[in-house]
Design a protein around this motif. Structure first.
Motif, mmCIF file in Angstrom:
data_model
loop_
_atom_site.group_PDB
_atom_site.id
_atom_site.type_symbol
_atom_site.label_atom_id
_atom_site.label_comp_id
_atom_site.label_asym_id
_atom_site.label_seq_id
_atom_site.Cartn_x
_atom_site.Cartn_y
_atom_site.Cartn_z
ATOM 1 N N THR A 152 4.454 -0.858 2.706
ATOM 2 C CA THR A 152 4.046 0.325 2.283
ATOM 3 C C THR A 152 4.775 1.347 1.609
ATOM 4 O O THR A 152 6.247 1.217 2.118
ATOM 5 C CB THR A 152 3.179 1.230 3.628
ATOM 6 O OG1 THR A 152 2.491 2.386 2.993
ATOM 7 C CG2 THR A 152 4.026 1.507 4.500
ATOM 8 N N THR A 212 0.814 -1.034 0.006
ATOM 9 C CA THR A 212 0.023 0.068 -0.050
ATOM 10 C C THR A 212 0.826 1.384 0.160
ATOM 11 O O THR A 212 2.035 1.071 -0.272
ATOM 12 C CB THR A 212 -0.975 0.242 1.255
ATOM 13 O OG1 THR A 212 -2.047 1.029 1.080
ATOM 14 C CG2 THR A 212 -0.065 0.363 2.441
ATOM 15 N N SER A 222 1.517 5.375 1.923
ATOM 16 C CA SER A 222 1.196 6.108 3.124
ATOM 17 C C SER A 222 1.951 7.439 3.298
ATOM 18 O O SER A 222 2.905 7.295 2.392
ATOM 19 C CB SER A 222 1.524 5.409 4.385
ATOM 20 O OG SER A 222 0.962 3.942 4.500
#
Length: 410
Positions: A343, A256, A258
């Motif tokens: 991330t 992901t 961030s």
């Protein structure tokens, strides 16, 4: 032996023993991921990127993923308008780093697969096996129109991507092949050198639709997506892993993105967040991009719109890591516990904020067991956020220094 085992045995950093892998996103474009007019020392030039990449090498990060961009979105910031092309960027960064894994983010409709496969193999030689490919179809019409084309209909775009990828995989693995498909016709396809990596360069994709997720499940090693909650993170990870295994008998991991605002106190962190997002956010370019995504904010509540826009301006909608080192570390640990492999991080000012993150958050992640300690030289720096980096103090100067070296006797 599975594909992942081969990657791991080859020493690929994307498959190391760290439960939470870390990278950065978009150091090759102006503003990186923040749609803001806040002052910053960050520039998307080669000199700055070398400093960032070498800092990451020393701190043990796993990867860098650049943004593929051909023009800006407009607005006062012309968000992402100043940008370095990703294949040449990766080649140059590979030559000045030792461990960090690099990705080329490639708009597939803008480059022939034979050219792409050859360039990736060349960079693989330069980097000694540290290059991967992030495949994207492109969603910004003005970019694709520059190449004399139009944005493809969604499902047709993934049919194109499938054929494009099949050609690249054949170029990397076969000697002389013919290919005749809907989009490409190749006679006696051949390439040397082949990639040096085993079994091949790492492939990533962020398709979120059903065709996009199927493409990722069939071909890639990591599926990227945004987080909505820790519950959703676990559900998404389980879904894509099951899809890849049930349909294609393949393993796949998740990643992901961030954005980070880490400060000594929670108040300082949120004060700076409020400053660069709510006071200095580029609302004009945010509106432009929302329209491109067909995001209908008029039908949503005022509270929803505020949260959505704030997160969008702060870091392209990435997961918010705002707070003290302890709070930021805790949020990262939760991502790992949800089953997400890692991330990509983004900062408003990489050269100012990353050193503080590296010295204060990384050790907490190591103590929690989600990252293996990296052997480092003893630090003799005290991190002082000044100017806009310490907005809570009311200072309105540009950030000047990230660290002040203390005398060795102190």
């Amino acid at each position: 032996m599975s594909r992942f085992d081969v990657f791991r045995e080859a020493g690929n950093p994307m498959f190391n023993d760290n439960q939470l892998k870390l990278g950065i996103f978009g150091p090759n474009v102006n503003n990186s991921c923040a749609m803001t007019l806040a002052e910053t020392t960050f520039k998307p030039n080669f000199e700055t990127n070398v400093k960032i990449a070498q800092m990451m090498d020393k701190a043990g990060y796993e990867c860098i993923v650049p943004v593929a961009r051909w023009r800006g979105f407009g607005g006062p910031s012309n968000f992402n308008g100043e940008c370095m092309e990703t294949y040449t960027w990766a080649s140059a960064i590979a030559a000045v780093t030792e461990k960090i894994y690099l990705f080329c983010t490639s708009h597939l409709p803008t480059i022939h697969p034979i050219v792409a496969s050859k360039m990736i193999s060349t960079i693989d030689q330069i980097s000694k096996g540290r290059i991967g490919l992030n495949t994207v179809m492109g969603w910004f019409p003005k970019e694709l129109e520059m190449f004399g084309g139009k944005k493809m209909q969604h499902d047709k775009g993934y049919q194109y991507a499938t054929e494009w990828m099949e050609v690249v995989l054949k170029m990397w693995s076969q000697q002389f092949f013919d290919h005749k498909g809907e989009f490409f016709e190749i006679k006696d396809g051949w390439q040397e050198p082949k990639p040096v990596q085993s079994p091949r360069p790492v492939l990533i994709n962020a398709g979120s639709s059903k065709p996009g997720m199927n493409f990722a499940a069939k071909y890639t090693d990591f599926h990227f997506s945004f987080l909505e909650s820790m519950e959703q993170a676990g559900e998404w990870t389980n879904h894509i892993k099951k899809l890849a295994w049930d349909e294609y008998h393949r393993e796949i991991n998740t990643f992901t993105t961030s954005f980070v605002v880490c400060r000594p106190t929670e108040k300082e962190a949120w004060d700076y967040y409020n400053y660069y997002v709510r006071e200095k956010g580029d609302d004009e370019v945010t509106d432009i991009i929302c329209q491109l995504f067909n995001i209908d904010t008029a039908s949503q509540s005022a509270d929803f719109n505020k949260k959505f826009r704030d997160n969008f301006i702060a870091g392209w909608g990435g997961w918010a890591l705002v707070g003290t080192p302890e709070q930021v570390a805790d949020k990262l640990i939760k991502i790992a516990k949800a089953g997400v492999s890692g991330t990509l991080l983004s900062f408003v000012d990489y050269l100012v904020e990353m050193p503080y993150f590296n010295e204060n958050v990384m050790p907490l992640l190591e103590q929690a067991g989600v990252r293996i300690p990296v052997k480092k030289e003893k630090s003799s720096k005290e991190y002082i956020f000044t100017g806009e980096m310490n907005h809570s103090a009311g200072v309105r100067d540009v950030a000047k220094e990230v660290a002040v070296s203390l005398a060795s006797s102190k």
